[in-house]
Design an enzyme around this catalytic site. Sequence first.
Site, PDB file in Angstrom:
ATOM      1  N   SER A 289       0.757  -1.330   0.087  1.00 55.87           N
ATOM      2  CA  SER A 289       0.010   0.071   0.056  1.00 55.87           C
ATOM      3  C   SER A 289       0.860   1.267  -0.008  1.00 55.87           C
ATOM      4  CB  SER A 289      -0.838   0.077   1.071  1.00 55.87           C
ATOM      5  OG  SER A 289      -0.055   0.223   2.331  1.00 55.87           O
ATOM      6  N   LYS A 290       2.150   1.116   0.007  1.00 53.20           N
ATOM      7  CA  LYS A 290       2.974   2.240   0.375  1.00 53.20           C
ATOM      8  C   LYS A 290       3.469   3.006  -0.909  1.00 53.20           C
ATOM      9  CE  LYS A 290       2.564   1.763   4.708  1.00 53.20           C
ATOM     10  NZ  LYS A 290       3.196   1.282   5.706  1.00 53.20           N
ATOM     11  N   ASN A 291       3.751   3.985  -0.907  1.00 50.79           N
ATOM     12  CA  ASN A 291       4.159   4.884  -2.113  1.00 50.79           C
ATOM     13  C   ASN A 291       5.219   4.367  -3.139  1.00 50.79           C
ATOM     14  OD1 ASN A 291       2.274   6.331  -0.836  1.00 50.79           O
ATOM     15  ND2 ASN A 291       3.253   8.441  -1.470  1.00 50.79           N
TER      16      ASN A 291
END
Length: 403
Positions: A201-203
């Site tokens: 889910s992280k950038n």
Amino acid sequence: MEKLAIDGGTPVRSRPWNAQWPEFGELERKLVLEVVDSGHWGGVFPFGSQKEKVPQLESQFAQLHNCKHAIGVPNGTLAITIALQAAGVKPGDEVIVPPYTFIATASAPLLFGAIPVFVDIEEETLLLDPEKVESAITPKTKAIIAVHIAGCPANMSRLKEIAGKHGLVLIEDAAQAVGAEWEGHKVGSIGDLGTFSLQSSKNLNAGEGGIVTTNNTSYWEQAWSIVNIGRIPSGEWYQHERLGQNYRLTEFQAAIALAQMTRLEEQMARREKNVALLNQLLASLDGIQLLTMDPRVTRHANHLYLFKLERTFCEMVNKSEFIRKVNAEGIPLTEGYSSLNLNASLMRTIEELTGEKRINECPVSERICQSQSMWLAQTVLLEDENSMYDIANALDKVVRSYH
Ligand SMILES: *Cc1c(COP(=O)(O)O)cnc(C)c1O
């Protein structure tokens, strides 16, 4: 007044959310295949090796964040544990953390017996309040973890001053803040050590993964040793100088991360453009309060678009109900975190370890979690401009229904 979608009215948005996440293509395929074909799928590589993906990722990530060293690790939670242990934090030591963050910030110390101490956040930014940190320092305090929540850097100038004055280690939990800057300095390069997550889910996404950064070569050696079952960088294969784990990242994950890094800047720019528009559209909504950004934040990573219900407005609104109404209008708004100082499993474990019932009161975080804070995820910020208008129109419609 227009009928809310939750009551059977027409939703502001019925068009699906299209942003593909993760965004990927030929480069990801090419780099992963290179790993498959090389037969080098993991392991320890000669320093300075340019052939293997993990050393490449470590050197490119160190460069991106202006750090001397970066080490790939299995995830962002272990990255925090490793950073704490590399800096000499031991079981029983106290670690100051904010209560408004992902649970890993507190569980990472607790899982090896260090005690998280929750210190409240600032009302305006939802970041660790440096002015409350000092009074929580005891002779047992060894470290402060500053969390750059939503991608917004915490007040590193003040926290660094306090850590320096009291001889504490300052760690940046930058899991949400790849690319962010405080006063022109990249996060992860300001404190003693920085930790990042490559979770999906992280950038910056490698499926799973994490990175520890530091400018301190002795911390780097310690961290490297912890990651490599107690070996030392210049030692023999079966020379183990300390207790360590096998916390190595695989070549496959490094291949994906390297490919994703080439997309980071363009994605950051797209989010920045949408956030600027959202800020402008939401600023005028009665009942909605945007967070303030310290002018020393020179770059926000926009992992989350975090905002609050105004204090007077939230008194007549149930937060969960408000969110359900916005969701019914077709907007993927979410509640976000609960205040960690109220998390029963954390507090029970702290009690088991210390033999005492600790109460870390954090009234600002408790109230904001309970009745004010909510967010849109970074994938929403990759959508088109019209989507930002949909968000603003839906919030406006729901807010007006209360007035
Ligand atoms: C995601 C996250 C972590 C943990 O990272 P994982 O890779 O999921 O273990 C830690 N801290 C914060 C603030 C996070 O958002």
